[in-house]
Design an enzyme around this catalytic site. Structure first.
Site, PDB file in Angstrom:
ATOM      1  N   HIS A 128       0.825  -1.227   0.000  1.00  0.00           N
ATOM      2  CA  HIS A 128       0.000   0.000   0.000  1.00  0.00           C
ATOM      3  C   HIS A 128       0.854   1.271   0.000  1.00  0.00           C
ATOM      4  O   HIS A 128       2.068   1.206   0.090  1.00  0.00           O
ATOM      5  CB  HIS A 128      -1.029  -0.013   1.144  1.00  0.00           C
ATOM      6  N   GLU A 129       0.196   2.397  -0.170  1.00  0.00           N
ATOM      7  CA  GLU A 129       0.878   3.702  -0.293  1.00  0.00           C
ATOM      8  C   GLU A 129       1.910   3.701  -1.428  1.00  0.00           C
ATOM      9  O   GLU A 129       2.999   4.249  -1.291  1.00  0.00           O
ATOM     10  CB  GLU A 129       1.566   4.094   1.027  1.00  0.00           C
ATOM     11  N   GLY A 130       1.575   3.067  -2.536  1.00  0.00           N
ATOM     12  CA  GLY A 130       2.517   2.960  -3.657  1.00  0.00           C
ATOM     13  C   GLY A 130       3.318   1.691  -3.492  1.00  0.00           C
ATOM     14  O   GLY A 130       4.086   1.560  -2.531  1.00  0.00           O
TER      15      GLY A 130
END
Ligand SMILES: Cc1cc2nc3c(=O)[nH]c(=O)nc-3n(C[C@H](O)[C@H](O)[C@H](O)COP(=O)(O)OP(=O)(O)OC[C@H]3O[C@@H](n4cnc5c(N)ncnc54)[C@H](O)[C@@H]3O)c2cc1C
Length: 617
Positions: free
Chosen positions: A464-466
């Site tokens: 997550h978050e890239g």
């Protein structure tokens, strides 16, 4: 060494966090107020988080047909966190905040991540509300952000869709003006949203009175088509329950429906949802709606149309440092558990002729060199990652409260370092969790010990978050090139300054030379990767580049930490200092040499992977 003493050393001895108190914004703070925040968070984490970490893993959130049910412990933890004031730690005193430097906020939040990473989703509410404080209207701040800071409402970030994860330009949620007077709504220009949002953390629950979704969606052009690319994305506040301008619930539910819960590998204390916006399950009749029957989720525009991603990215550095800290603290939790286990588990005898003599007593496994290797690896990954995260947090404070030149330098350094602060702990503190399982042997592979859960919880952070791959492309494809390579040059300057300082001390000179050589390799590989100017050539090996870059940054951080005088001469401080020196040596002898292999494929613009025909797999 306890987490608290590690934090104290890094904050006060290494980063000189007390110097922040000279800045106008932090004048009311002192070492005492910082310590009080750390004490409170350490206590709440110990009492309300740690004892329930296994419980929230085994009692997954479930939907009873009407509501999402979470354990009582989650309600209690959330309440205690809100009462601590941490939700609004960074906000002005007049807003009810603590005006706390981000460095201290990040350090204080580390206690919660280590005690139970998934039980609280406070980081999301804080991120959501901070974003509104930066981009919202005064009424949006007062109605939505203020109530999130107090803990009355909670927040989400709704970016991902089933067909749009890494590629946000493909977001398909549509937002249409809600009737003729749509632009005059005091809460913001009012739209009706339709679309599906996937993976939404804390997307539905009964922990708070209301849930404030921040949703990315596109406003169609006059031809009815959605604008192409990320520039067409706008940002909307979509409350689960509608509110009036005083922030009171109107009694009407918004058209946001829970379509299902995702059943995750780990991080199970936080509910994860698929949400349907505007499917007509909860028609909102007070404003008409798209079809006259009330379908469409009511959303209030934040900022200007088309500026949605820019607003979201406002919070990205802190969100990504937060993910890095989560990965780090899970790594440290595994390190502590495996260290305790290694000290108490008798197995085998020292290598040598007496090794197989059963008449000799067994030794605790920590006596074996290979177990020490696994422990030192964990220590060097996790304490190094913690230092990097706090260094980045200090840059955030510099960016917001330093002189214009220092602020600009901090901004650019953060651009380059943030992909590392997010990704490096996600990969290597996860590896630390794997080693913690290994130290436990077969017991580590059971649910009787906590280390398997730490690994499962940590596995999220590379996703997550890239994702890891996206962060790597951001680093090599954008960050090291931006502003003519000025960020890279600034980082080089800091690395060279540490190496120069170390060079003067005979005991550190070899590390200084290794660091200088490693940085030269990074510089050469960056140039070679882009020699043809073709993104396809350069970015095919972005992840090995990220790994080598990250290891070099960590080598620099470790050397800088190791050079810091520890000041005290009590037995604990001396032992801690030896620990840091040995962890630095481990990193330079066992880890830094790995960059050669990673950079070779980067330098050669190796296309082995890129050229593999799909049908040959
Ligand atoms: C537990 C959990 C919580 C989450 N919480 C939230 C949340 O609160 N809000 C929210 O909006 N989202 C949330 N997400 C979504 C998360 O951000 C996405 O899962 C992530 O962005 C990846 O998208 P995806 O899953 O669609 O994978 P994809 O984008 O399909 O990626 C799959 C793989 O392909 C690779 N890949 C994709 N594109 C490229 C490319 N161009 N070049 C090279 N490789 C590529 C990726 O690196 C990855 O390895 C959450 C996800 C999880 C699992």
């Amino acid at each position: 060494m306890s987490l608290r003493s590690t934090l104290d050393f890094l904050l006060y001895q290494w980063l000189d966090a007390e110097a922040l108190n000279q800045r106008p914004r932090f004048l009311d703070h002192s070492r005492e107020t910082f310590d009080a925040v750390l004490d409170t968070c350490e206590r709440i984490a110990r009492e309300k988080y740690a004892p329930f970490n296994r419980l929230v893993d085994t009692q997954e959130p479930h939907f009873d047909g009407h509501k999402v049910i979470l354990p009582q412990a989650t309600h209690d933890a959330q309440k205690a966190y809100a009462e601590s004031g941490m939700l609004s730690a960074a906000q002005d005193f007049e807003q009810g905040g603590m005006q706390l430097p981000y460095t201290i906020e990040a350090a204080a939040n580390a206690f919660f991540a280590m005690a139970s990473v998934s039980i609280g989703s406070g980081m999301l509410s804080t991120g959501n509300a901070n974003l509104l404080m930066a981009h919202g209207t005064p009424l949006q701040k007062g109605v939505f952000a203020r109530n999130e800071f107090s803990g009355r409402f909670s927040g989400t970030m709704c970016l991902s869709e089933p067909q749009a994860g890494s590629s946000l330009s493909d977001v398909a949620t549509r937002a249409l003006p809600d009737g003729e007077g749509f632009a005059q709504d005091p809460l913001g220009a009012r739209y009706r949203l339709r679309g599906n949002k996937m993976w939404i953390s804390a997307g539905d629950h009964e922990l708070t009175e209301n849930i404030i979704h921040l949703v990315l969606a596109k406003i169609p052009g006059p031809d009815g088509q959605l604008p192409v690319g990320t520039r067409g994305i706008s940002l909307f506040i979509v409350p689960k329950k509608l509110v009036n301008t005083a922030g009171a619930l109107t009694g009407e539910r918004n058209d946001v429906a829970l379509a299902g819960l995702n059943h995750k590998l780990g991080w199970r204390g936080t509910v994860n949802t698929l949400l349907n916006f505007g499917e007509g399950k909860y028609p909102v009749c007070s404003t008409g709606g798209l079809d006259g029957k009330g379908a469409g989720a009511v959303g209030y525009l934040v900022g200007q149309p088309g500026e949605g991603l820019r607003c979201m990215f406002h919070m990205m550095n802190e969100a990504r440092i937060g993910v890095g800290i989560a990965g780090t603290m899970l790594g440290l939790a595994g390190y502590e558990a495996s260290l305790d286990y290694a000290k108490s588990r008798p197995q085998g005898r020292p290598a040598g002729p007496a090794g197989k003599d059963a008449s000799q007593p067994q030794v605790p496994i920590i006596e074996h060199a290979d177990v020490k290797r696994m422990l030192l690896a964990q220590k060097s990954y996790c304490e190094g990652a913690l230092a990097l995260a706090l260094y980045c947090a200090r840059l955030v404070d510099e960016q917001h409260s330093g002189t214009p030149e220092a602020a600009d330098e901090a901004r650019l350094l953060l651009e380059v370092l943030t992909p590392i602060a997010k990704s490096w702990p996600s990969e290597w503190c996860l590896e630390a969790n794997s080693l913690a399982i290994q130290v436990h042997g077969g017991y580590g592979y059971t649910r009787d010990f906590p280390v398997e859960q730490y690994w499962r919880d940590n596995r999220l952070n590379m996703i997550h978050e890239g994702t890891h791959g996206i962060q790597a492309m951001d680093l090599l494809g954008r960050k090291v090139l931006m502003e003519g390579g000025r960020g890279l040059a600034l980082l080089a300057g800091r690395i060279q300054a540490t190496a120069a300082q170390a060079q003067k001390r005979p005991e550190w000179a070899a590390h200084a030379a290794a660091l200088t050589a490693a940085w030269q390799q990074i510089t050469d590989a960056t140039r070679a990767a882009w020699a043809t100017g073709k993104p396809g050539d350069a970015l095919a090996n972005a992840v090995p580049y990220l790994q080598a870059f990250g290891h070099t940054v960590l080598a620099w951080i470790w050397l800088d930490v190791a050079l810091t005088p520890h000041g005290l001469d009590d037995a604990k401080s001396i032992a801690a200092n030896i620990g840091r020196t040995r962890a630095t040596a481990y990193f330079y002898h066992y880890e830094l040499p790995k960059i050669g292999a990673w950079l070779q494929v980067v330098t050669n613009r190796d296309q082995t992977c890129a050229d593999m025909p799909t049908d040959a797999f």
